[in-house]
Design a protein around this motif. Structure first.
Motif, short mmCIF file in Angstrom:
data_model
loop_
_atom_site.label_atom_id
_atom_site.label_comp_id
_atom_site.label_asym_id
_atom_site.label_seq_id
_atom_site.Cartn_x
_atom_site.Cartn_y
_atom_site.Cartn_z
N GLU A 180 -5.47 -5.60 3.77
CA GLU A 180 -6.47 -4.81 4.47
C GLU A 180 -5.83 -3.65 5.22
O GLU A 180 -6.35 -2.54 5.23
N VAL A 181 -4.69 -3.90 5.88
CA VAL A 181 -3.98 -2.82 6.57
C VAL A 181 -3.63 -1.72 5.58
O VAL A 181 -3.82 -0.52 5.85
N THR A 182 -3.13 -2.12 4.43
CA THR A 182 -2.77 -1.13 3.40
C THR A 182 -3.98 -0.31 2.99
O THR A 182 -3.90 0.93 2.88
N LYS A 183 -5.10 -0.97 2.78
CA LYS A 183 -6.32 -0.26 2.38
C LYS A 183 -6.78 0.71 3.46
O LYS A 183 -7.21 1.83 3.17
N LEU A 184 -6.67 0.30 4.74
CA LEU A 184 -7.11 1.14 5.86
C LEU A 184 -6.26 2.39 6.02
O LEU A 184 -6.76 3.45 6.43
N PHE A 185 -4.97 2.28 5.69
CA PHE A 185 -4.05 3.36 6.02
C PHE A 185 -3.40 4.03 4.81
O PHE A 185 -2.62 4.97 4.97
N GLU A 186 -3.71 3.59 3.60
CA GLU A 186 -2.96 4.03 2.44
C GLU A 186 -3.11 5.52 2.13
O GLU A 186 -2.27 6.09 1.43
N ASP A 187 -4.17 6.16 2.62
CA ASP A 187 -4.31 7.59 2.37
C ASP A 187 -3.28 8.41 3.13
O ASP A 187 -2.99 9.55 2.77
N ARG A 188 -2.69 7.84 4.17
CA ARG A 188 -1.73 8.58 4.99
C ARG A 188 -0.38 7.88 5.09
O ARG A 188 0.62 8.53 5.36
#
Length: 232
Positions: A180-188
């Motif tokens: 979930e952390v990866t999904k939340l922040f993966e754009d940056r």
């Protein structure tokens, strides 16, 4: 958001704050060097939903500028008193803050989502222990968007999260998986796992999550978020 701040305020007022630790977080001490690697000299570090964490003073003592934020005033005042740091009270727009006399340690008394870069500027690093895992799931996308907006182009974001079966315990701390952390922040951000700790490794320990929350399995995971690598 007011009712959520009221929830935490009542717990601080009742001295019901088991998330507050009486010493510096050991994972911060172990891994802060990874944040310091991004550049030489003084860094600006943001600590969201900081309470009266000793971590603020520890980062400050490393010579950096520290900015915390909490929606409840009581722990902010107690922090300065307990740490023996003289301070003044001020405001920027509608936001109140308390700042050390040397200007290197500031804590905003504010709703987290009232903060933006026009008020606080940008940061080289974030230390997130007990912030993301305190938020309701419906606030996480908004939270991630805010924190990404507060980061400089080059940054290091150190995150302490928990991962367990949420059906066994309602939280807080809530379970926020690495996925979930990866999904939340993966754009940056690129997300690196630094350490995974089985909190039930010693099931007889008073600190085990088996005893505290009756969780069959629970892992504390330390993550490092850094700028997304660009492909050539």
């Amino acid at each position: 958001m007011e009712e959520r701040v009221e929830y935490w305020s009542k717990r601080w007022q009742a001295e019901d704050s088991p998330w507050h630790k009486s010493d510096v977080n050991r994972f911060l001490v172990s891994f802060f060097y990874r944040v310091q690697q991004i550049k030489e000299g003084k860094l600006r570090i943001f600590v969201p939903l900081c309470g009266k964490s000793h971590d603020l003073k520890w980062i400050y003592d490393q010579g950096h500028e520290v900015v915390g934020l909490d929606g409840v005033e009581k722990p902010i005042l107690e922090f300065f008193q307990e740490q023996g740091i003289t301070y003044t009270k001020g405001s920027e727009g509608a936001l109140q803050f308390y700042i050390s006399d040397d200007g290197r340690l500031k804590i905003y008394h504010s709703d987290l989502f009232a903060l933006d870069t026009s008020v606080c500027g940008k940061f080289d690093g974030i230390w997130d222990r007990g912030s993301l895992v305190a938020l309701l799931p419906e606030d996480r996308v908004r939270y991630a968007k805010l924190l990404k907006s507060l980061l400089n182009e080059n940054f290091a974001y150190l995150l302490d999260t928990m991962q367990y079966d949420q059906s066994q315990y309602p939280g807080p701390p809530l379970s926020v998986s690495v996925e979930e952390v990866t999904k939340l922040f993966e754009d940056r951000c690129d997300v690196e796992t630094l350490l995974t700790v089985d909190t039930n490794a010693d099931p007889t320990s008073a600190t085990s999550y088996k005893i505290r929350f009756n969780l069959d399995e629970c892992y504390e995971i330390i993550l490092l978020l850094k700028p997304k690598a660009t492909s050539l």
